[in-house]
Design an enzyme around this catalytic site. Sequence first.
Site, PDB file in Angstrom:
ATOM      1  N   ASP A   8       0.732  -1.712  -2.487  1.00  0.00           N
ATOM      2  CA  ASP A   8       1.176  -0.802  -3.266  1.00  0.00           C
ATOM      3  C   ASP A   8       2.186  -1.331  -4.293  1.00  0.00           C
ATOM      4  O   ASP A   8       2.409  -2.313  -4.182  1.00  0.00           O
ATOM      5  CB  ASP A   8       1.933   0.167  -2.013  1.00  0.00           C
ATOM      6  N   ASP A  10       5.036   0.625  -6.027  1.00  0.00           N
ATOM      7  CA  ASP A  10       6.632   1.001  -5.755  1.00  0.00           C
ATOM      8  C   ASP A  10       7.026   0.527  -4.469  1.00  0.00           C
ATOM      9  O   ASP A  10       6.371   0.894  -3.682  1.00  0.00           O
ATOM     10  CB  ASP A  10       6.639   2.434  -6.274  1.00  0.00           C
ATOM     11  N   ASP A 166       5.353   0.441   1.627  1.00  0.00           N
ATOM     12  CA  ASP A 166       6.833   0.508   2.083  1.00  0.00           C
ATOM     13  C   ASP A 166       7.205   1.909   2.583  1.00  0.00           C
ATOM     14  O   ASP A 166       8.101   2.259   3.172  1.00  0.00           O
ATOM     15  CB  ASP A 166       7.487   0.237   0.821  1.00  0.00           C
TER      16      ASP A 166
END
Length: 214
Positions: A8, A10, A166
């Site tokens: 990912d 961000d 995250d």
Amino acid sequence: MIRGAIFDMDGVLVDNARYHIRAWKQLGKELGRDLTDDQVRSVFGQRNSEMLQALIDKGLSPDEAARYGDRKEAIYRGLIASELMPVAGLTGFLGELLEGNFKTAVATSGPDENVALVVDGLGLRPYFHVIVTGSEVSRGKPEPDIFLLAAKKLNLEASECVVFEDSTSGIEAARRAGSPCIALATTHSHEELKASPVFRIVDDFSGLGAADLR
């Protein structure tokens, strides 16, 4: 056997949750909504259209959602542009993966402009074989589509790829794709992530190596 790694963007390549939160809160003020940090964090990982429905108004038209989403991202880019930094240990870890013949991809719900800002701004593009954005799939996280497409573009099965995430919606998307997941405690704390189906929780990429994926 693990042969690939899907990242990912961000909260994984950059620890930027606080900038996204500030951008959402500014957009909220512009639209007459007072948003809290926790409200924004609770929908991280989803696409802007879905976040807008949850945070601003469920009745937004597609044109309104697109306009407000573009405005939020413009605010975000203005906030972070001069403060871009990779998550600690990232470039060394990516270099080791390439040396170990792992295939690597970015799979992000973010728009192309944000990808260019982060990936090119940090000089990371040579480390990735494939970059996939949310515009290439019909369903956003927690649906597995973006990770399945990234694995397909790497010519791998999703089960052969470790996903680095995250957000809780991203972790769930990895689970649905059948990919083991390593979570970064950038957006959520270790305690918050313990309930998620992850193989390991780390603060950053320091100390991680290709052997950890094998």
